[in-house]
Design a protein around this motif. Structure first.
Motif, PDB file in Angstrom:
ATOM      1  N   SER A 185       1.140  -1.389   0.066  1.00 38.19           N
ATOM      2  CA  SER A 185      -0.219   0.192  -0.213  1.00 38.19           C
ATOM      3  C   SER A 185       0.703   1.077  -0.393  1.00 38.19           C
ATOM      4  O   SER A 185       0.741   2.332  -0.249  1.00 38.19           O
ATOM      5  N   GLN A 186       2.276   1.171   0.093  1.00 38.10           N
ATOM      6  CA  GLN A 186       3.179   2.342  -0.208  1.00 38.10           C
ATOM      7  C   GLN A 186       3.716   2.723  -1.184  1.00 38.10           C
ATOM      8  O   GLN A 186       4.678   3.358  -0.896  1.00 38.10           O
ATOM      9  N   LEU A 187       3.130   2.318  -2.314  1.00 37.68           N
ATOM     10  CA  LEU A 187       3.493   1.943  -3.744  1.00 37.68           C
ATOM     11  C   LEU A 187       2.604   2.515  -4.693  1.00 37.68           C
ATOM     12  O   LEU A 187       1.336   2.229  -4.500  1.00 37.68           O
ATOM     13  N   VAL A 188       3.218   3.447  -5.377  1.00 34.61           N
ATOM     14  CA  VAL A 188       2.292   3.631  -6.361  1.00 34.61           C
ATOM     15  C   VAL A 188       2.967   3.913  -7.784  1.00 34.61           C
ATOM     16  O   VAL A 188       3.746   3.986  -7.807  1.00 34.61           O
ATOM     17  N   PHE A 189       2.072   3.542  -9.084  1.00 36.92           N
ATOM     18  CA  PHE A 189       2.404   2.983 -10.199  1.00 36.92           C
ATOM     19  C   PHE A 189       1.855   4.119 -11.556  1.00 36.92           C
ATOM     20  O   PHE A 189       0.896   4.857 -11.234  1.00 36.92           O
ATOM     21  N   GLY A 190       3.226   4.533 -11.817  1.00 36.41           N
ATOM     22  CA  GLY A 190       3.012   5.846 -12.944  1.00 36.41           C
ATOM     23  C   GLY A 190       3.967   5.396 -14.614  1.00 36.41           C
ATOM     24  O   GLY A 190       3.937   4.589 -15.024  1.00 36.41           O
ATOM     25  N   SER A 191       3.313   6.256 -14.973  1.00 28.91           N
ATOM     26  CA  SER A 191       3.762   6.213 -16.343  1.00 28.91           C
ATOM     27  C   SER A 191       5.295   6.959 -16.516  1.00 28.91           C
ATOM     28  O   SER A 191       4.824   8.089 -17.118  1.00 28.91           O
ATOM     29  N   GLY A 192       5.873   6.891 -16.009  1.00 32.61           N
ATOM     30  CA  GLY A 192       7.177   7.101 -16.082  1.00 32.61           C
ATOM     31  C   GLY A 192       6.776   8.055 -15.063  1.00 32.61           C
ATOM     32  O   GLY A 192       6.039   8.590 -14.638  1.00 32.61           O
ATOM     33  N   SER A 193       7.962   8.760 -14.377  1.00 31.13           N
ATOM     34  CA  SER A 193       8.593   9.756 -13.436  1.00 31.13           C
ATOM     35  C   SER A 193       7.217  10.974 -14.143  1.00 31.13           C
ATOM     36  O   SER A 193       6.751  11.689 -13.138  1.00 31.13           O
ATOM     37  N   ASN A 244      -2.659  23.708  -4.110  1.00 33.42           N
ATOM     38  CA  ASN A 244      -2.981  24.472  -4.057  1.00 33.42           C
ATOM     39  C   ASN A 244      -3.540  25.813  -5.292  1.00 33.42           C
ATOM     40  O   ASN A 244      -1.738  25.868  -5.494  1.00 33.42           O
ATOM     41  N   PRO A 245      -3.218  26.238  -6.268  1.00 31.72           N
ATOM     42  CA  PRO A 245      -3.811  27.261  -6.875  1.00 31.72           C
ATOM     43  C   PRO A 245      -2.854  28.395  -6.157  1.00 31.72           C
ATOM     44  O   PRO A 245      -3.746  29.031  -5.005  1.00 31.72           O
ATOM     45  N   GLY A 246      -1.625  29.264  -5.965  1.00 35.09           N
ATOM     46  CA  GLY A 246      -1.126  30.590  -5.680  1.00 35.09           C
ATOM     47  C   GLY A 246      -0.308  30.010  -4.603  1.00 35.09           C
ATOM     48  O   GLY A 246       0.724  31.142  -4.152  1.00 35.09           O
ATOM     49  N   GLU A 247      -0.015  28.886  -4.455  1.00 32.85           N
ATOM     50  CA  GLU A 247       0.679  28.193  -3.652  1.00 32.85           C
ATOM     51  C   GLU A 247       2.008  27.788  -4.057  1.00 32.85           C
ATOM     52  O   GLU A 247       2.505  27.630  -5.484  1.00 32.85           O
ATOM     53  N   GLU A 248       2.983  28.311  -3.811  1.00 31.92           N
ATOM     54  CA  GLU A 248       4.368  27.738  -3.794  1.00 31.92           C
ATOM     55  C   GLU A 248       5.368  26.380  -4.366  1.00 31.92           C
ATOM     56  O   GLU A 248       5.390  25.724  -2.852  1.00 31.92           O
ATOM     57  N   SER A 249       5.760  26.228  -5.124  1.00 36.62           N
ATOM     58  CA  SER A 249       7.271  25.077  -5.082  1.00 36.62           C
ATOM     59  C   SER A 249       8.536  25.075  -4.914  1.00 36.62           C
ATOM     60  O   SER A 249       8.729  26.330  -5.209  1.00 36.62           O
ATOM     61  N   LEU A 250       9.279  24.851  -3.708  1.00 37.54           N
ATOM     62  CA  LEU A 250      11.038  25.126  -4.849  1.00 37.54           C
ATOM     63  C   LEU A 250      11.178  24.222  -4.774  1.00 37.54           C
ATOM     64  O   LEU A 250      11.553  23.324  -5.189  1.00 37.54           O
ATOM     65  N   ILE A 251      12.046  25.165  -5.967  1.00 29.50           N
ATOM     66  CA  ILE A 251      12.662  24.180  -7.110  1.00 29.50           C
ATOM     67  C   ILE A 251      13.978  24.462  -7.328  1.00 29.50           C
ATOM     68  O   ILE A 251      14.695  26.164  -8.017  1.00 29.50           O
ATOM     69  N   PRO A 252      14.557  23.443  -7.653  1.00 28.26           N
ATOM     70  CA  PRO A 252      16.404  23.493  -7.712  1.00 28.26           C
ATOM     71  C   PRO A 252      16.817  23.789  -8.726  1.00 28.26           C
ATOM     72  O   PRO A 252      15.817  23.316  -9.835  1.00 28.26           O
ATOM     73  N   VAL A 253      17.564  25.253  -9.859  1.00 30.15           N
ATOM     74  CA  VAL A 253      17.780  25.246 -10.320  1.00 30.15           C
ATOM     75  C   VAL A 253      19.310  25.286 -10.917  1.00 30.15           C
ATOM     76  O   VAL A 253      20.133  26.169 -10.398  1.00 30.15           O
ATOM     77  N   PRO A 254      19.722  24.726 -11.993  1.00 27.86           N
ATOM     78  CA  PRO A 254      19.369  23.852 -13.091  1.00 27.86           C
ATOM     79  C   PRO A 254      18.886  22.680 -12.486  1.00 27.86           C
ATOM     80  O   PRO A 254      19.774  22.424 -11.593  1.00 27.86           O
ATOM     81  N   SER A 255      17.967  22.149 -12.691  1.00 30.44           N
ATOM     82  CA  SER A 255      17.436  20.864 -12.169  1.00 30.44           C
ATOM     83  C   SER A 255      16.308  20.653 -13.356  1.00 30.44           C
ATOM     84  O   SER A 255      16.571  20.838 -14.318  1.00 30.44           O
ATOM     85  N   PHE A 256      15.625  18.941 -13.211  1.00 33.18           N
ATOM     86  CA  PHE A 256      14.310  18.910 -14.132  1.00 33.18           C
ATOM     87  C   PHE A 256      13.368  19.302 -14.477  1.00 33.18           C
ATOM     88  O   PHE A 256      13.105  19.723 -13.276  1.00 33.18           O
ATOM     89  N   ASN A 257      13.240  20.419 -15.651  1.00 30.48           N
ATOM     90  CA  ASN A 257      12.474  21.001 -15.427  1.00 30.48           C
ATOM     91  C   ASN A 257      11.140  20.692 -15.995  1.00 30.48           C
ATOM     92  O   ASN A 257      10.899  22.100 -15.612  1.00 30.48           O
ATOM     93  N   TRP A 258      10.625  19.379 -15.711  1.00 30.66           N
ATOM     94  CA  TRP A 258       9.448  18.966 -15.125  1.00 30.66           C
ATOM     95  C   TRP A 258       8.595  19.595 -13.550  1.00 30.66           C
ATOM     96  O   TRP A 258       7.385  19.758 -13.555  1.00 30.66           O
ATOM     97  N   TYR A 259       9.357  19.939 -12.725  1.00 31.86           N
ATOM     98  CA  TYR A 259       9.139  20.920 -11.470  1.00 31.86           C
ATOM     99  C   TYR A 259       8.397  21.300 -12.004  1.00 31.86           C
ATOM    100  O   TYR A 259       7.127  22.340 -11.400  1.00 31.86           O
ATOM    101  N   LYS A 260       9.360  22.362 -12.869  1.00 31.65           N
ATOM    102  CA  LYS A 260       8.242  23.523 -13.498  1.00 31.65           C
ATOM    103  C   LYS A 260       7.020  23.705 -14.073  1.00 31.65           C
ATOM    104  O   LYS A 260       6.160  23.729 -13.848  1.00 31.65           O
ATOM    105  N   GLY A 261       6.798  22.832 -14.268  1.00 28.77           N
ATOM    106  CA  GLY A 261       5.958  22.043 -15.550  1.00 28.77           C
ATOM    107  C   GLY A 261       4.223  21.775 -15.467  1.00 28.77           C
ATOM    108  O   GLY A 261       3.741  22.281 -14.852  1.00 28.77           O
ATOM    109  N   ALA A 262       5.635  20.890 -13.719  1.00 33.71           N
ATOM    110  CA  ALA A 262       3.847  20.543 -12.824  1.00 33.71           C
ATOM    111  C   ALA A 262       4.019  21.488 -11.588  1.00 33.71           C
ATOM    112  O   ALA A 262       2.112  21.247 -11.368  1.00 33.71           O
ATOM    113  N   THR A 263       4.458  21.941 -11.695  1.00 37.87           N
ATOM    114  CA  THR A 263       3.912  22.964 -10.836  1.00 37.87           C
ATOM    115  C   THR A 263       3.328  24.402 -10.976  1.00 37.87           C
ATOM    116  O   THR A 263       1.711  24.613 -10.895  1.00 37.87           O
TER     117      THR A 263
END
Length: 370
Positions: free
Chosen positions: A92-100, A113-132
C-alpha cells in the motif's frame, strides 16, 4: 457561393499560456530523417546504452496474445508484490505511473493548491516547473551552489506559502548528490503540511557512502515521497514505468487524481522480470563506472573542467559556446545535450555510452576542441 470564415479554435486554459511545451531529446528516427544518417549514437537522453534485461524481453514475448484484448491489472499486483518485498515496504506504500513525468504531475495536482509555492532547484529536471504551473502553483527557484543542491538554501526559503519541495538526487543535469546528513538537516525543519518530493531516477548509479537511504526515512516522515523509474538502469524507457514510495496517507492522495490504469500488461511484465536480473544491472553499472573514468581522463588531458558525476551522464565545460560543437557532433552521428537549455551555455551533458560509443565520442570531440 459565399465563402465561410473558419471558426476560430477555442482558447486553452489561461494557466497553460505560462507552460512551454517540454522538448525531449530528438529521437533516433528524427535525426536519421533530418540528417540522412544511417546510424546515430544517442548520448543525449540518459538511456541505457546496453538496452534492457534479456529476462524482460522474454517476459514480454511470453505474454499470451489474448492479453492484447484485455485491460491490464489496474493494481499492477504482481509487480507491486515483488517491488514491495525488494524495498521492505507494504504494498500500500507504492504507486505506479507512466514514467516519472506522470507521477510528478500527479503529486502537484494532489498537493499543490493554486497560488501555493514550489521550491525548485535550478538547474534541475525542468518538469518540476511544468507540474507546478499546471496545478496553478507558483515557482520559487533555488539556485545550485557549486553545481549541487544546497539544502540549507531550501530550508531558508520555506515560508507560509510553501507546499512542495522538489529535490533531485542525484541531480539532473549536474550529476551531483546531497548527503544523508544534509537531507536530515532539512527534513527536521520542514513543516508537516509541506510535501518533500525526492526524485531518485538515477539512484542506482549513486556510489557515495553518504548517499541517503531514503526508504528508511519513511518511518519518521509522513510528508516524504520518493520517485523512481525503470527507465534508466533497467533500460525500459520505451515502456514508461515509474513508481512512488511513501506512507499510505500520501500515496492515497496521489491515487485520488491518478488515472485508473496507467501501466500496460507489457510494462508490468517487463518491469517485474527486470527486478530478477541482478547480473544485467551489475554489468551496466560496471561499464558505466568504466566509461565515466575514461571520459574524465580525456577531459583532464584536454584541461576541460567537468562535474564529477554519480549518474550515467557527465557534464563537461568546453570553455566556449557548446552549441556549434553540439550541432557538429550531431552531423557526425553523435547526439549529446547542449547546456544552453540548463542555463549552462558552454557545457555539454553526455550520456555514458558503450565502450565503443565513448571511444568514438572522444575521437570526434577531440577533433573539434582547440
Amino acid at each position: 457561393m459565399q465563402s465561410l470564415s473558419p471558426i476560430p479554435s477555442p482558447p486553452v486554459k489561461d494557466l497553460l499560456n505560462q507552460i512551454p511545451a517540454y522538448t525531449p531529446a530528438k529521437s533516433m528516427e528524427q535525426i536519421r530523417r533530418e540528417l540522412g544518417l544511417e546510424s546515430v549514437d544517442r548520448l543525449a537522453a540518459n538511456e541505457n546504452p546496453f538496452g534492457s534485461s534479456p529476462l524482460a524481453a522474454e517476459a514480454v514475448r511470453s505474454l499470451g496474445s489474448d492479453l492484447l484484448a484485455q485491460y491490464p491489472d489496474g493494481s499492477s499486483q504482481l509487480l507491486r508484490d515483488k517491488l514491495a518485498e525488494r524495498l521492505g515496504v507494504r504494498t500500500s506504500q507504492l504507486v505506479f505511473g507512466s514514467g516519472s513525468f506522470e507521477l510528478l504531475t500527479l503529486t502537484a495536482q494532489a498537493y499543490l493548491n493554486p497560488g501555493e509555492e514550489s521550491l525548485i532547484p535550478v538547474p534541475s529536471f525542468n518538469w518540476y516547473k511544468g507540474a507546478t504551473l499546471l496545478a496553478g502553483g507558483v515557482i520559487h527557484e533555488v539556485p545550485l551552489v557549486n553545481h549541487s543542491l544546497d539544502l540549507e538554501q531550501f530550508r531558508q526559503r520555506i515560508n507560509a506559502s510553501t507546499r512542495i519541495i522538489w529535490l533531485c538526487n542525484p541531480n539532473n543535469p549536474t550529476g551531483t548528490i546531497f548527503t544523508a546528513d544534509a537531507l536530515l538537516g532539512l527534513l527536521e525543519h520542514v513543516p508537516s503540511h509541506v510535501v518533500v518530493v525526492l526524485d531518485e531516477a538515477y539512484y542506482e548509479f549513486a556510489e557515495s557512502e553518504d548517499y541517503p537511504d531514503t526508504v528508511k526515512l519513511l518511518e519518521q516522515y509522513n510528508n516524504l515521497i520518493i520517485l523512481r523509474t525503470f527507465s534508466k538502469i533497467y533500460g525500459l524507457a520505451g515502456l514508461r514505468i515509474g513508481y512512488g514510495i511513501g506512507n499510505e496517507s500520501i500515496i492515497e492522495g496521489i491515487n485520488r487524481v491518478k488515472l485508473p490504469i496507467s501501466l500496460t500488461a507489457t510494462s508490468q511484465a517487463a518491469a517485474s522480470a527486470s527486478l530478477d536480473d541482478h547480473e544485467f544491472v551489475s554489468h551496466c553499472l560496471h561499464y558505466n563506472r568504466q566509461g565515466r573514468e575514461t571520459l574524465m581522463q580525456s577531459f583532464d588531458q584536454w584541461k576541460l573542467p567537468y562535474i564529477p558525476s554519480e549518474t550515467n551522464f557527465i557534464m563537461v565545460d568546453l570553455l566556449q559556446d557548446s552549441g556549434p560543437i553540439t550541432r557538429e557532433l550531431l552531423n557526425r552521428g553523435i547526439s549529446v545535450r547542449g547546456g544552453a537549455e540548463f542555463g549552462m551555455p558552454t557545457w555539454l551533458r553526455i550520456t555514458i555510452g558503450t565502450p565503443e560509443q565513448i571511444a568514438r565520442l572522444i575521437r570526434e570531440l577531440g577533433a573539434l576542441i582547440p
